[in-house]
Design a protein around this motif. Sequence first.
Motif, PDB file in Angstrom:
ATOM      1  N   TYR A 117       0.853  -1.181   0.000  1.00 33.10           N
ATOM      2  CA  TYR A 117       0.000   0.000   0.000  1.00 33.10           C
ATOM      3  C   TYR A 117       0.895   1.240   0.000  1.00 33.10           C
ATOM      4  O   TYR A 117       1.834   1.335   0.786  1.00 33.10           O
ATOM      5  CB  TYR A 117      -0.905   0.012   1.228  1.00 33.10           C
ATOM      6  N   PHE A 118       0.624   2.167  -0.893  1.00 33.86           N
ATOM      7  CA  PHE A 118       1.429   3.384  -0.963  1.00 33.86           C
ATOM      8  C   PHE A 118       0.555   4.597  -0.690  1.00 33.86           C
ATOM      9  O   PHE A 118      -0.646   4.611  -0.987  1.00 33.86           O
ATOM     10  CB  PHE A 118       2.105   3.513  -2.329  1.00 33.86           C
ATOM     11  N   LYS A 119       1.156   5.626  -0.112  1.00 34.54           N
ATOM     12  CA  LYS A 119       0.431   6.854   0.182  1.00 34.54           C
ATOM     13  C   LYS A 119       0.196   7.618  -1.115  1.00 34.54           C
ATOM     14  O   LYS A 119       1.080   7.727  -1.955  1.00 34.54           O
ATOM     15  CB  LYS A 119       1.219   7.706   1.165  1.00 34.54           C
ATOM     16  N   ARG A 120      -1.009   8.158  -1.252  1.00 33.98           N
ATOM     17  CA  ARG A 120      -1.349   8.881  -2.486  1.00 33.98           C
ATOM     18  C   ARG A 120      -2.362   9.968  -2.177  1.00 33.98           C
ATOM     19  O   ARG A 120      -3.075   9.923  -1.166  1.00 33.98           O
ATOM     20  CB  ARG A 120      -1.932   7.903  -3.518  1.00 33.98           C
ATOM     21  N   SER A 121      -2.438  10.942  -3.058  1.00 35.22           N
ATOM     22  CA  SER A 121      -3.404  12.020  -2.911  1.00 35.22           C
ATOM     23  C   SER A 121      -4.803  11.492  -3.216  1.00 35.22           C
ATOM     24  O   SER A 121      -5.003  10.774  -4.202  1.00 35.22           O
ATOM     25  CB  SER A 121      -3.065  13.168  -3.859  1.00 35.22           C
ATOM     26  N   ALA A 122      -5.771  11.824  -2.363  1.00 33.87           N
ATOM     27  CA  ALA A 122      -7.137  11.344  -2.547  1.00 33.87           C
ATOM     28  C   ALA A 122      -8.109  12.252  -1.810  1.00 33.87           C
ATOM     29  O   ALA A 122      -7.734  12.992  -0.898  1.00 33.87           O
ATOM     30  CB  ALA A 122      -7.272   9.907  -2.035  1.00 33.87           C
ATOM     31  N   ALA A 123      -9.365  12.196  -2.222  1.00 29.98           N
ATOM     32  CA  ALA A 123     -10.417  12.992  -1.591  1.00 29.98           C
ATOM     33  C   ALA A 123     -10.955  12.266  -0.370  1.00 29.98           C
ATOM     34  O   ALA A 123     -11.160  11.045  -0.390  1.00 29.98           O
ATOM     35  CB  ALA A 123     -11.543  13.248  -2.581  1.00 29.98           C
ATOM     36  N   GLY A 124     -11.198  13.023   0.708  1.00 35.71           N
ATOM     37  CA  GLY A 124     -11.692  12.392   1.922  1.00 35.71           C
ATOM     38  C   GLY A 124     -12.467  13.352   2.801  1.00 35.71           C
ATOM     39  O   GLY A 124     -12.718  14.509   2.439  1.00 35.71           O
ATOM     40  N   VAL A 125     -12.813  12.876   3.984  1.00 34.34           N
ATOM     41  CA  VAL A 125     -13.630  13.639   4.914  1.00 34.34           C
ATOM     42  C   VAL A 125     -13.303  13.211   6.335  1.00 34.34           C
ATOM     43  O   VAL A 125     -13.087  12.033   6.600  1.00 34.34           O
ATOM     44  CB  VAL A 125     -15.137  13.424   4.610  1.00 34.34           C
ATOM     45  N   PHE A 126     -13.222  14.180   7.246  1.00 35.67           N
ATOM     46  CA  PHE A 126     -13.151  13.877   8.669  1.00 35.67           C
ATOM     47  C   PHE A 126     -14.576  13.802   9.204  1.00 35.67           C
ATOM     48  O   PHE A 126     -15.404  14.678   8.932  1.00 35.67           O
ATOM     49  CB  PHE A 126     -12.374  14.954   9.432  1.00 35.67           C
TER      50      PHE A 126
ATOM     51  N   LEU B 144     -12.462   7.879   3.060  1.00 36.55           N
ATOM     52  CA  LEU B 144     -12.171   8.170   1.664  1.00 36.55           C
ATOM     53  C   LEU B 144     -13.404   7.933   0.808  1.00 36.55           C
ATOM     54  O   LEU B 144     -14.215   7.044   1.103  1.00 36.55           O
ATOM     55  CB  LEU B 144     -11.032   7.277   1.165  1.00 36.55           C
ATOM     56  N   TYR B 145     -13.540   8.692  -0.255  1.00 34.13           N
ATOM     57  CA  TYR B 145     -14.633   8.509  -1.195  1.00 34.13           C
ATOM     58  C   TYR B 145     -14.269   7.453  -2.244  1.00 34.13           C
ATOM     59  O   TYR B 145     -13.095   7.179  -2.500  1.00 34.13           O
ATOM     60  CB  TYR B 145     -14.955   9.816  -1.914  1.00 34.13           C
ATOM     61  N   SER B 146     -15.270   6.878  -2.851  1.00 35.65           N
ATOM     62  CA  SER B 146     -15.028   5.974  -3.971  1.00 35.65           C
ATOM     63  C   SER B 146     -14.482   6.750  -5.166  1.00 35.65           C
ATOM     64  O   SER B 146     -14.817   7.921  -5.382  1.00 35.65           O
ATOM     65  CB  SER B 146     -16.325   5.281  -4.398  1.00 35.65           C
ATOM     66  N   THR B 147     -13.627   6.083  -5.952  1.00 37.85           N
ATOM     67  CA  THR B 147     -13.124   6.620  -7.209  1.00 37.85           C
ATOM     68  C   THR B 147     -13.343   5.547  -8.271  1.00 37.85           C
ATOM     69  O   THR B 147     -13.738   4.424  -7.956  1.00 37.85           O
ATOM     70  CB  THR B 147     -11.626   6.968  -7.121  1.00 37.85           C
ATOM     71  N   PRO B 148     -13.069   5.829  -9.521  1.00 36.89           N
ATOM     72  CA  PRO B 148     -13.233   4.798 -10.554  1.00 36.89           C
ATOM     73  C   PRO B 148     -12.372   3.556 -10.322  1.00 36.89           C
ATOM     74  O   PRO B 148     -12.687   2.484 -10.844  1.00 36.89           O
ATOM     75  CB  PRO B 148     -12.830   5.524 -11.838  1.00 36.89           C
ATOM     76  N   ILE B 149     -11.278   3.677  -9.545  1.00 39.03           N
ATOM     77  CA  ILE B 149     -10.400   2.522  -9.360  1.00 39.03           C
ATOM     78  C   ILE B 149     -10.353   2.001  -7.930  1.00 39.03           C
ATOM     79  O   ILE B 149      -9.751   0.949  -7.670  1.00 39.03           O
ATOM     80  CB  ILE B 149      -8.961   2.835  -9.813  1.00 39.03           C
ATOM     81  N   SER B 150     -10.972   2.703  -6.967  1.00 36.96           N
ATOM     82  CA  SER B 150     -10.901   2.269  -5.569  1.00 36.96           C
ATOM     83  C   SER B 150     -12.232   2.505  -4.864  1.00 36.96           C
ATOM     84  O   SER B 150     -13.002   3.396  -5.230  1.00 36.96           O
ATOM     85  CB  SER B 150      -9.782   3.003  -4.822  1.00 36.96           C
TER      86      SER B 150
END
Length: 243
Positions: A177-186, A227-233
């Motif tokens: 697992y690698f760290k990556r930029s992604a959209a999320g929410v607290f 994290l929100y869903s994306t087309p690949i995750s």
Amino acid sequence: MIRRTLTAAVAVVGLAAVAPLSASAARPDPGAQWAPKTTSSRDAAGTCNLSVPTRVAIGRPELTLFGKLSGTCAANADPNSGWYLRNASNAIVNEIVFDKEYEFGDGSWYLPANHPIGVQEFYGVGSYNPDETTNTQNTVGVTVKLAAGAWISSSRKADVVTLKGTSLLYSVSNNTYFKRSAAGVFQFREKGSTTWQTLKGGLWTNSKGEVSLSYKYSKVRDYRFALYSTPISWDLGSAVTTR
């Protein structure tokens, strides 16, 4: 567009230590392997329905899931039923077979790390009863994506709570697992409540996969980073921290 909902029930291996490859790694590349039996031309005598996890996340070198049968065929000692999995381009990418005479006919769905991702569909390619009559078969839509990871840490100084969220994604090439930029929410949850609420949404982690938030609040709450869903995750919520 990113889907702004969080859901559960994803078939996935989580962030624990990755298991070593098992004997099933010797299984050939998935595809159309099963040869349907020749049957009489009699009309379908019953039904044969397949059920499988419909949200699958790839998070280890190999993953084996198992389908279940219902209907007429489920009562047969040897169901002799098969489904092929096709992708959006109509190419066959996998299969599930119930047939004691077939090497992989135990109803397993084998997913190597390089299994195609996206929206796919299992469709019936034959279901036969002992008397050589056939059964109608259902189709099952599934979506395969990569597994995501979400971490949270927290600290408090007097009335100031500081939260740090981290986003990760599974790499099929490195098996990590690698760290990556992604959209999320607290999100927060009041003590004694089961309902999660948004503390701060519309956040993006930086190139190191991290985002922080500090605010004043004197009472103790539960927090998580999601994290929100994306087309690949798939979407995912972290473990809970309390401050």
